[in-house]
Write a protein that holds these residues in place. Structure first.
Motif, mmCIF file in Angstrom:
data_model
loop_
_atom_site.group_PDB
_atom_site.id
_atom_site.type_symbol
_atom_site.label_atom_id
_atom_site.label_comp_id
_atom_site.label_asym_id
_atom_site.label_seq_id
_atom_site.Cartn_x
_atom_site.Cartn_y
_atom_site.Cartn_z
ATOM 1 N N GLY A 81 0.891 -1.281 -0.062
ATOM 2 C CA GLY A 81 -0.277 -0.228 0.055
ATOM 3 C C GLY A 81 0.929 1.534 0.336
ATOM 4 N N VAL A 82 1.744 0.918 -0.874
ATOM 5 C CA VAL A 82 2.603 2.121 -0.711
ATOM 6 C C VAL A 82 2.479 3.701 -1.828
ATOM 7 C CG1 VAL A 82 5.253 2.937 -0.578
ATOM 8 C CG2 VAL A 82 4.611 0.635 0.252
ATOM 9 N N GLY A 83 2.188 4.265 -1.597
ATOM 10 C CA GLY A 83 2.269 5.444 -2.776
ATOM 11 C C GLY A 83 1.848 6.735 -2.591
ATOM 12 N N VAL A 84 2.794 7.765 -2.757
ATOM 13 C CA VAL A 84 2.985 9.220 -2.918
ATOM 14 C C VAL A 84 1.925 9.602 -4.254
ATOM 15 C CG1 VAL A 84 4.112 11.237 -2.439
ATOM 16 C CG2 VAL A 84 5.103 9.191 -1.671
ATOM 17 N N ARG A 85 0.968 11.059 -3.411
ATOM 18 C CA ARG A 85 0.795 11.901 -4.837
ATOM 19 C C ARG A 85 0.570 12.302 -5.844
ATOM 20 N NH1 ARG A 85 -3.479 15.762 -2.047
ATOM 21 N NH2 ARG A 85 -2.315 17.524 -2.765
ATOM 22 N N ARG A 88 2.914 15.792 -5.688
ATOM 23 C CA ARG A 88 4.322 15.360 -4.357
ATOM 24 C C ARG A 88 5.305 14.907 -4.037
ATOM 25 N NH1 ARG A 88 -0.323 18.719 -3.454
ATOM 26 N NH2 ARG A 88 -0.201 19.497 -1.565
ATOM 27 N N THR A 89 5.518 13.427 -5.632
ATOM 28 C CA THR A 89 6.703 13.286 -5.621
ATOM 29 C C THR A 89 8.082 13.943 -5.622
ATOM 30 O OG1 THR A 89 6.556 12.945 -8.197
ATOM 31 C CG2 THR A 89 4.964 10.812 -6.514
ATOM 32 N N ARG A 90 8.717 12.873 -6.027
ATOM 33 C CA ARG A 90 10.616 13.096 -6.132
ATOM 34 C C ARG A 90 10.623 14.663 -4.970
ATOM 35 N NH1 ARG A 90 8.628 9.623 -7.453
ATOM 36 N NH2 ARG A 90 8.973 9.002 -9.772
ATOM 37 N N ARG A 91 10.554 14.188 -3.651
ATOM 38 C CA ARG A 91 11.052 15.491 -2.702
ATOM 39 C C ARG A 91 10.353 14.473 -0.786
ATOM 40 N NH1 ARG A 91 5.266 19.417 -3.920
ATOM 41 N NH2 ARG A 91 6.057 18.833 -5.631
ATOM 42 N N GLY A 92 11.011 13.455 -0.748
ATOM 43 C CA GLY A 92 10.876 12.831 0.212
ATOM 44 C C GLY A 92 10.349 12.299 1.012
ATOM 45 N N VAL A 93 8.853 12.406 0.193
ATOM 46 C CA VAL A 93 8.165 12.028 1.415
ATOM 47 C C VAL A 93 8.231 9.921 1.337
ATOM 48 C CG1 VAL A 93 5.157 11.443 1.303
ATOM 49 C CG2 VAL A 93 6.638 13.674 0.045
ATOM 50 N N LEU A 94 8.153 9.609 0.266
ATOM 51 C CA LEU A 94 8.754 7.618 0.825
ATOM 52 C C LEU A 94 9.814 7.414 1.244
ATOM 53 C CD1 LEU A 94 8.329 5.165 -0.096
ATOM 54 C CD2 LEU A 94 9.532 5.169 -1.864
ATOM 55 N N THR A 95 10.505 8.935 1.621
ATOM 56 C CA THR A 95 11.683 8.190 2.390
ATOM 57 C C THR A 95 11.370 8.750 3.124
ATOM 58 O OG1 THR A 95 12.892 9.196 0.658
ATOM 59 C CG2 THR A 95 13.904 8.946 2.631
ATOM 60 N N GLU A 96 10.477 9.560 3.782
ATOM 61 C CA GLU A 96 10.428 9.282 5.406
ATOM 62 C C GLU A 96 8.991 8.650 5.854
ATOM 63 O OE1 GLU A 96 11.632 11.803 6.720
ATOM 64 O OE2 GLU A 96 11.006 10.819 9.021
ATOM 65 N N ALA A 117 7.701 -4.682 -5.002
ATOM 66 C CA ALA A 117 8.619 -3.381 -5.855
ATOM 67 C C ALA A 117 7.708 -3.849 -7.284
ATOM 68 C CB ALA A 117 9.100 -3.761 -5.994
ATOM 69 N N SER A 118 7.022 -2.273 -6.921
ATOM 70 C CA SER A 118 6.644 -1.918 -8.622
ATOM 71 C C SER A 118 7.241 -1.125 -9.737
ATOM 72 C CB SER A 118 5.392 -0.539 -8.272
ATOM 73 O OG SER A 118 5.871 0.404 -7.516
ATOM 74 N N GLU A 119 8.666 -1.200 -8.972
ATOM 75 C CA GLU A 119 9.569 -0.906 -10.015
ATOM 76 C C GLU A 119 11.410 -0.737 -9.015
ATOM 77 O OE1 GLU A 119 9.491 2.677 -11.991
ATOM 78 O OE2 GLU A 119 8.180 4.283 -10.884
ATOM 79 N N GLY A 120 11.553 -1.353 -9.736
ATOM 80 C CA GLY A 120 12.835 -1.940 -9.537
ATOM 81 C C GLY A 120 14.255 -1.038 -9.173
ATOM 82 N N VAL A 121 13.921 0.415 -8.550
ATOM 83 C CA VAL A 121 14.636 1.513 -8.500
ATOM 84 C C VAL A 121 14.517 1.939 -7.225
ATOM 85 C CG1 VAL A 121 15.698 2.475 -11.173
ATOM 86 C CG2 VAL A 121 13.080 2.806 -10.325
ATOM 87 N N ILE A 122 13.182 1.801 -6.497
ATOM 88 C CA ILE A 122 12.906 3.027 -5.746
ATOM 89 C C ILE A 122 13.741 1.664 -4.731
ATOM 90 C CG2 ILE A 122 10.480 3.137 -4.717
ATOM 91 C CD1 ILE A 122 9.172 2.569 -6.634
ATOM 92 N N TYR A 123 13.361 0.537 -3.972
ATOM 93 C CA TYR A 123 13.193 0.522 -2.524
ATOM 94 C C TYR A 123 14.947 -0.266 -1.809
ATOM 95 C CZ TYR A 123 8.332 0.343 -3.068
ATOM 96 O OH TYR A 123 7.712 0.590 -2.870
ATOM 97 N N HIS A 124 15.830 -0.537 -3.168
ATOM 98 C CA HIS A 124 17.271 -0.775 -2.593
ATOM 99 C C HIS A 124 17.784 0.532 -1.630
ATOM 100 C CE1 HIS A 124 19.617 2.076 -4.741
ATOM 101 N NE2 HIS A 124 18.013 2.117 -6.203
ATOM 102 N N ARG A 125 17.457 1.660 -1.884
ATOM 103 C CA ARG A 125 18.129 2.657 -0.977
ATOM 104 C C ARG A 125 17.995 2.800 -0.062
ATOM 105 N NH1 ARG A 125 17.765 6.618 -4.800
ATOM 106 N NH2 ARG A 125 16.073 5.111 -6.260
ATOM 107 N N PHE A 126 16.703 1.806 0.154
ATOM 108 C CA PHE A 126 16.195 2.001 2.247
ATOM 109 C C PHE A 126 15.851 0.145 2.537
ATOM 110 C CE2 PHE A 126 12.828 4.542 -0.547
ATOM 111 C CZ PHE A 126 13.323 5.554 0.227
#
Ligand SMILES: CC(C)(COP(=O)(O)OP(=O)(O)OC[C@H]1O[C@@H](n2cnc3c(N)ncnc32)[C@H](O)[C@@H]1OP(=O)(O)O)[C@@H](O)C(=O)NCCC(=O)NCCS
Length: 399
Positions: A81-85, A88-96, A117-126
């Protein structure tokens, strides 16, 4: 400095979060009927929301358990259930959201988090890494003739959707889940299955195999037939068997379903031996595959200590940029895992550790790609042996 806050949502905010998540996947909002099912998927206190003037992002999780190499089970936060409007993306909301969620999971003492994961580039940084891989294949039904020595299998019984909703959770629990990454399906998982089945455009059928000891496997499928004269495809939605007899019995059943030209199975174990059943091994065609479960070692010492190993000790130096308490050196051996100040054989980030943890990738492959730094060739060889698993890991539970 952020201009938004992240907090746990109240129950009266859950539907807005679910609809926000759906909108980020380009899916229409819940109807009253689908919300009645969806709200049963929410473990209390586990949905986060990010706010500026209003809700702009969300993430949630539920608790489950996962099989580890060696057979032990360990607690897992299943993140979904992970999503950011989109405005409002690419300003660190998911990161927080991720930082808050991982801190919370760690505080509750769960050694692992995992997600699809919906995409392969998102979650490795976490700190998440691809920990299992899957295979998709298609079978041309008319070409798939069973070899004469294939066991006959037992009786197959069809369950209606209502019967499956009532009985499948208990059958799933009763089956063994021997592969690393196979997980329990708690009550928060099944409403998603129900919603998927109720919203499907063709009937979702459950066929249960009965062996000498009772039910020992099942397949869930649906048949898509666009037009009466066009080829039809049977989609295997779920298949789990405790015995070889159940596996062959259910395949025998599937091959006998009329008005089907192609049988399609996605996200299956990489070593599922289906082609061995047929006189023509090429009746089965691989159509894809790739990453399946993304794993996060939330408590590195507990996670490393929970799985079994064979071979000689290795010293790992792990770097965890999000959960700093995990960073450090660990001596890993069949006799146990403990922190050490000895020289490291391998240095790696916590996402690379997740990639080797269930045996999906050999450490030497990651070293070749620059993802692991080895101080000696012998250390890499020892790590390859230590982290290998006799059976490929596979989760099989989409969430
Ligand atoms: C994926 C999603 C949640 C990311 O949210 P976000 O608030 O934009 O993420 P952040 O701003 O915190 O991004 C953190 C980093 O990840 C990168 N990133 C995040 N999403 C990315 C994407 N989809 N593609 C490429 N990079 C991405 C950002 O560029 C940023 O990189 P940086 O740290 O180098 O600057 C959001 O784009 C979304 O809702 N997408 C659609 C729904 C979806 O895919 N949900 C995930 C379901 S598993």
């Amino acid at each position: 400095m952020t201009d938004y806050t992240v907090r746990t949502l109240r129950p009266d905010e859950h539907r807005a979060a679910a609809d926000l998540f759906r909108s980020t996947l380009h899916v229409v909002p819940t109807t009253d009927d689908s919300w009645r099912i969806t709200e049963r998927m929410l473990q209390p206190g586990r949905t986060l929301g990010a706010f500026d003037t209003e809700l702009i992002g969300t993430a949630r999780s539920f608790d489950a358990e996962m099989t580890l190499p060696g057979g032990a089970r360990a607690g897992l936060a299943a993140v979904t259930g992970v999503g950011v409007r989109p405005d409002r993306t690419r300003r660190g909301v998911l990161t927080e959201l991720m930082r808050t969620q991982l801190t919370d999971i760690a505080a509750r003492g769960l050694p692992f988090a995992a997600l699809w994961a919906s995409e392969g580039v998102i979650y490795h940084r976490f700190g998440y890494g691809v920990a299992t891989r899957s295979r998709s294949y298609e079978i041309q039904r008319r070409r798939a003739v069973l070899r004469p020595e294939v066991p006959a299998g037992g009786q197959v019984e069809l369950w209606s959707l209502d019967t499956a909703l009532e009985r499948l959770p208990a059958l799933y629990d009763a089956l063994p889940h021997p592969r690393p990454a196979m997980m329990t399906r708690p009550p928060y998982w099944w409403p998603g299955w129900e919603r998927h089945a109720r919203e499907a455009t063709s009937p979702v059928v459950t066929a249960v195999h009965h062996g000498s000891e009772g039910p020992d496997g099942y397949v869930v499928y649906k048949v898509e037939r666009k037009h009466w004269s066009e080829p039809a495809t049977l989609d295997v939605i779920g298949l789990e068997t405790a015995t070889d007899e159940a596996f062959t019995g259910l395949w025998r059943y599937l091959l006998g379903v009329d008005l089907v030209d192609t049988i399609r199975a996605d996200e299956r174990p990489v070593d599922e031996p289906v082609e061995l059943l047929f006189t023509d091994i090429r009746a089965v065609r691989d159509t894809g595959g790739g990453d399946e479960l993304w794993l996060r070692l939330v408590d590195v010492p507990a996670a490393l200590g929970a799985r079994g190993y064979t071979g000689e000790p290795v010293v790992l130096e792990v770097a965890d940029p999000v959960l700093a308490a995990n960073s450090g050196r660990y001596r890993v051996s069949p006799d146990g895992v403990h922190r050490t100040d000895k020289t490291a054989d391998l240095r790696l980030d916590v996402d690379a550790l997740a990639m080797i943890y269930l045996g999906a990738w050999r450490p030497s492959l990651l070293a070749g790609a620059g993802r692991i730094r080895a101080t000696s060739a012998s250390g890499l060889e020892r790590a390859d042996r230590l982290f290998t698993t006799p059976v490929p890991a596979w989760c099989g539970t989409h969430f």
